[in-house]
Structure formats: C-alpha cells, structure tokens
Scaffold this motif. Structure first.
Motif, mmCIF file in Angstrom:
data_model
loop_
_atom_site.group_PDB
_atom_site.id
_atom_site.type_symbol
_atom_site.label_atom_id
_atom_site.label_comp_id
_atom_site.label_asym_id
_atom_site.label_seq_id
_atom_site.Cartn_x
_atom_site.Cartn_y
_atom_site.Cartn_z
ATOM 1 N N ASP A 193 1.341 5.354 -5.008
ATOM 2 C CA ASP A 193 2.780 5.620 -5.005
ATOM 3 C C ASP A 193 3.449 5.207 -3.700
ATOM 4 O OD1 ASP A 193 1.477 7.630 -3.617
ATOM 5 O OD2 ASP A 193 2.591 9.285 -4.533
ATOM 6 N N VAL A 194 2.865 5.597 -2.577
ATOM 7 C CA VAL A 194 3.446 5.258 -1.281
ATOM 8 C C VAL A 194 3.231 3.783 -0.959
ATOM 9 C CG1 VAL A 194 3.342 5.705 1.208
ATOM 10 C CG2 VAL A 194 3.255 7.606 -0.417
ATOM 11 N N LEU A 195 2.042 3.267 -1.233
ATOM 12 C CA LEU A 195 1.754 1.866 -0.931
ATOM 13 C C LEU A 195 2.641 0.912 -1.726
ATOM 14 C CD1 LEU A 195 -2.142 2.056 -0.816
ATOM 15 C CD2 LEU A 195 -0.584 1.933 1.131
ATOM 16 N N ALA A 196 3.111 1.335 -2.877
ATOM 17 C CA ALA A 196 3.988 0.495 -3.686
ATOM 18 C C ALA A 196 5.441 0.582 -3.250
ATOM 19 C CB ALA A 196 3.874 0.886 -5.163
ATOM 20 N N GLN A 197 5.793 1.627 -2.520
ATOM 21 C CA GLN A 197 7.200 1.880 -2.237
ATOM 22 C C GLN A 197 7.574 1.824 -0.757
ATOM 23 O OE1 GLN A 197 8.054 5.684 -4.088
ATOM 24 N NE2 GLN A 197 7.033 5.082 -5.983
ATOM 25 N N ASP A 198 6.611 2.106 0.127
ATOM 26 C CA ASP A 198 6.941 2.236 1.548
ATOM 27 C C ASP A 198 6.425 1.021 2.324
ATOM 28 O OD1 ASP A 198 7.471 3.066 4.153
ATOM 29 O OD2 ASP A 198 6.992 5.160 3.716
ATOM 30 N N LYS A 199 7.223 -0.019 2.360
ATOM 31 C CA LYS A 199 6.825 -1.246 3.054
ATOM 32 C C LYS A 199 6.773 -1.051 4.563
ATOM 33 C CE LYS A 199 8.598 -4.374 -0.508
ATOM 34 N NZ LYS A 199 9.503 -5.510 -0.819
ATOM 35 N N ASN B 247 2.302 -5.585 -1.647
ATOM 36 C CA ASN B 247 2.784 -5.110 -0.343
ATOM 37 C C ASN B 247 1.695 -5.211 0.721
ATOM 38 O OD1 ASN B 247 5.279 -4.527 -1.452
ATOM 39 N ND2 ASN B 247 4.907 -2.319 -1.633
ATOM 40 N N ILE B 248 0.473 -4.842 0.364
ATOM 41 C CA ILE B 248 -0.630 -4.909 1.328
ATOM 42 C C ILE B 248 -0.953 -6.359 1.669
ATOM 43 C CG2 ILE B 248 -3.079 -4.380 1.684
ATOM 44 C CD1 ILE B 248 -2.637 -1.945 -0.183
ATOM 45 N N MET C 111 -3.506 -8.022 4.738
ATOM 46 C CA MET C 111 -4.583 -7.040 4.765
ATOM 47 C C MET C 111 -5.328 -7.065 3.435
ATOM 48 S SD MET C 111 -2.791 -3.813 6.766
ATOM 49 C CE MET C 111 -1.344 -3.791 5.693
ATOM 50 N N VAL C 112 -6.566 -6.598 3.465
ATOM 51 C CA VAL C 112 -7.442 -6.612 2.301
ATOM 52 C C VAL C 112 -7.218 -5.358 1.452
ATOM 53 C CG1 VAL C 112 -9.878 -6.453 1.597
ATOM 54 C CG2 VAL C 112 -9.190 -8.048 3.409
ATOM 55 N N VAL C 113 -7.320 -5.520 0.138
ATOM 56 C CA VAL C 113 -7.254 -4.398 -0.794
ATOM 57 C C VAL C 113 -8.654 -4.143 -1.342
ATOM 58 C CG1 VAL C 113 -6.293 -3.498 -2.946
ATOM 59 C CG2 VAL C 113 -4.876 -4.930 -1.446
ATOM 60 N N ILE C 114 -9.165 -2.933 -1.104
ATOM 61 C CA ILE C 114 -10.453 -2.503 -1.638
ATOM 62 C C ILE C 114 -10.166 -1.446 -2.697
ATOM 63 C CG2 ILE C 114 -12.706 -1.494 -1.131
ATOM 64 C CD1 ILE C 114 -12.337 -2.454 1.777
#
Length: 420
Positions: A235-241, A286-287, A292-295
């Motif tokens: 939720d935060v990773l999708a909205q808080d750039k 966003n990541i 940055m890497v997404v795991i």
C-alpha cells in the motif's frame, strides 16, 4: 544461545553466509548486566560445550528447530543446569516448551530477561515470563554482540511489531507481537555507525507501517555510506514515492515485499490488508524508478489456491518484472490463527516440527493433495530459476546500476543453486 533460522526454500544459503539468523539472542545478551559473563553461540559456527558449568542456558529457536532445541535443553538439564527457552515456537506453545525447560520467556520480552537473571540469583525462577502490557516508553535494545563466523551483512531493528497480524505470521501473533514500537532515531543512527559491515539488513517487519518515522530515519541515514535491504508493504510502496526516493538516497538496494498471492480473495481472507493486487504493478514501478531491486515473497497452499496457481503466479511475476522471488508453502506455525483453525478442522497432518520449514505440506490443502502442493512449488521454483530465465532477470537488472545488479545477481544465483 542463538537458534537457527527459518529454513525457507530459497533463503537457507543466503542466511548461512550473510545474515545473522536472529537478533533476539544478541539483543538479550546486549542488555545483560556487565557483572554476568555471557557466551553467545550459534551452532552453524561453534560447537556446544555440554561440560561448561553455565549458571543458566537460554535457547532461542523457531518451530523447525524445536526438536534440536529440546534435545539440547534436555541434555543441559540432566547436568543440573537450568534452561530458559524463548522464541516464536516457545511463545506459541509455552506449555510444550516448559516440558523441556525450567522457564519459558514468552514474546519479544527483554525486560523479563532481566527479571529472569535476578530470579535465578535469588533462586526463585518462575515457570513462565509473559510479555508485559504495552508501554510506549520501552526502549528496544541495540544488538552489538558479535557472533563467530563470517558475516557479510550487518543487521538491526529500528521498529518492532506489526498491527496487521496476518493469520499465518508467527511473529506478530505471539504475545505482544502486534504492538508497534519505534526506537528513537538518534539511537538507531548511532547503532548503524557502530556496525562494521557496509551493508545492512533491517529486520523490521515492515518499514512502511509509519512512513513519517521512516522518512525521518532515511533522511538521517544520508551520508552514512551504508547500503541496506528492508521490508515494506504494497500500500505505501505503491502510493508514497517520497519514501521510496528517500530510501534510495539513504542507501537502499532492495525492498523485500510480501506479495503472498495474486488473488484478492486470498489476501482478504488471511488479513493481508496492506495488499491490493491492482497496486502491485505501481509498487514495483515505483521501486524500479529509483533503480532498486524488488524481492517478492509468494506463498502457496491457501484455501483459495487451485493447481492453476502454479501457472498463474510465475506468469504474473514475469509480467511485473520482479527481480527475485522467494516461493514457500503455507505453514501453520503454532500460536497463529492459521494453526488453530486447521487444527480445529482436523487438517494438520503432522506435528513433527522439523517439517515446519515452509518447504513441506504439513496440512491438508483444500483443492489439491499435499504432494501436489509440494511438487507444484518445486516446479515453480525450478522453472523460475532455470538458467535462461535467471540470466534474463540478471541482465535486466543492469539498468538499476552496479550495486543493485550485484544484489540481483547474488540472490538469483543462490536461489537457482538452492532450487536444484
């Protein structure tokens, strides 16, 4: 005395060679009064001496290592040495643990450890020490106690606890596990400066629970010349750039995200309220926008899962261009709502705890056999980490820069080797 880590399908080699498997033993050692002599052991690096005349032995362990922990505890007790057991499994089944111990430390419970030491000195050790009621003034301890062995990556906690309490999570469903604590940021920064490793792992359940706190932490980390990994929610990773940008500026290399499932019904049923499937793509985007890497973590065996999930999940992972994926089997750890539900329904197939390592089907799934579940996860892992697919992912990660490329390379190669 530190216990062994969860034996995740894809993570065993990673934790063996890079990350200390648990912080709890080191945190308890760090707050032990200086007039005590403390020896911290991890069986991966040091043999246990049963001839040493310890005043007390503390064993921290998880479910899959419970048989080994109980054997060690029984051996010391036969020699007249009192034993205290702690960790997720002991907290989930304290009465079982008490059969092998003089006392059980329940929850993440540093304050009770000090009470245990005092009670031992006064020869009045109690059978159980429960986590105290919530106290916002409680300060979480630092963990600067060195263990033997080669450690490439340092580890610490800035926060602890998670209010979301997904039904399968052993950490947040133990006594006090849903209480969210935040360490004062100056203390966290001071600990980071003391950690000798240049790369760190935040063991926080999630650094997106309180974005304002995390943003301030990341701002203070700028200039420390550290690289790090951390956990976050969709939720935060999708909205808080802004938070994601600040994490990059602070030195973040990768975000570990518990996607768990691509089925919204599943997420709703297990209490994963932070996850909305339609936001997955934006979180990954966003990541990646900050190089940055997404795991991603994915779990199989939910009541809504049918055999088709073994085809659908890898396809969607590839579509999202997730850089590394960890695949595991849903495991009903004692103390969790999931365990209680499946036990009540008579669906638990074994209580031989060594199989509770997220690599075995220890319960009866709804829409497949246990063997189909195990073989399905093995197939997903084998196909995802095939040589060709792995090369494509690693090459693609070059666009994120050299540090992130090496993260993707290392994690993929370790997982690929483990999957064979």
């Amino acid at each position: 005395m530190g216990g062994a880590p969860y034996t995740f399908l894809q993570k065993t080699l990673l934790t063996t060679f890079s990350i200390i498997p648990t912080l709890q033993a080191r945190e308890l050692a760090a707050i032990t009064p200086k007039h005590h002599t403390v020896t911290v052991l991890n069986e991966r690096y040091a043999k246990i001496s049963y001839e040493t005349k310890y005043d007390v032995v503390l064993i921290t362990f998880v479910t899959s290592t419970a048989p080994r922990a109980y054997m060690i505890a029984d051996t010391f007790r036969k020699k007249g040495i009192p034993v205290v057991l702690s960790g997720f499994h002991a907290s989930g089944l304290p009465d079982e643990a008490k059969q092998h111990a003089d006392s059980v430390l329940i929850g993440r419970n540093e304050s009770a450890w000090l009470t245990v030491l005092r009670d031992i000195e006064q020869k009045r050790l109690q059978p159980f020490y429960h986590a105290p009621p919530y106290n916002p003034s409680v300060i979480l301890p630092a963990s600067q106690v060195r263990l033997p062995g080669f450690m490439m990556i340092g580890a610490l906690e800035a926060t602890r606890g998670c209010p979301y309490q997904c039904e399968f999570c052993p950490e947040t469903n133990i006594e006090g596990g849903a209480v969210y604590f935040k360490r004062p940021i100056p203390e966290v920064i001071a600990e980071i400066k003391r950690i000798p490793q240049k790369t760190l792992m935040f063991y926080d359940t999630s650094l997106t629970i309180d974005p304002d706190y995390t943003k301030e932490l990341f701002k203070k980390m700028k200039g420390l010349k550290k690289k790090f990994f951390c956990n976050g929610n969709v939720d935060v990773l999708a909205q808080d750039k802004e938070l994601i940008r600040l994490s990059k500026e602070a030195g973040c290399l990768a975000w570990l995200v518990g996607f768990e499932s691509f089925c919204q019904t599943t997420l709703n049923q297990i209490g994963k309220t932070t996850n909305t499937v339609r936001e997955y793509a934006q979180a990954v985007k966003n990541i990646h926008s900050q190089k940055m890497v997404v795991i991603g973590d994915f779990i199989f065996g939910f009541d809504t899962d049918t055999p088709e999930v073994f085809d659908k999940t890898p396809s969607l992972i590839r579509y999202l261009e997730i850089d590394v994926a960890d695949f595991s089997i849903l495991t009903p750890f004692p103390g969790t709502p999931l365990f209680k539900k499946l036990d009540t329904q008579g669906r638990i197939l074994t209580k031989d705890w060594k199989f509770y390592n997220m690599g075995h089907a220890v319960f009866q799934p709804t829409h497949m056999t246990p063997k189909e579940l195990e073989e399905g996860v093995q197939r997903v892992s084998r196909e995802y980490y095939s040589t060709l697919m792995t090369i494509k992912r690693v090459v693609r990660s070059l666009r994120w820069g050299v540090p992130s490329f090496f993260v993707a390379l290392t994690r993929n190669l370790i997982a690929m080797r483990r999957g064979r």
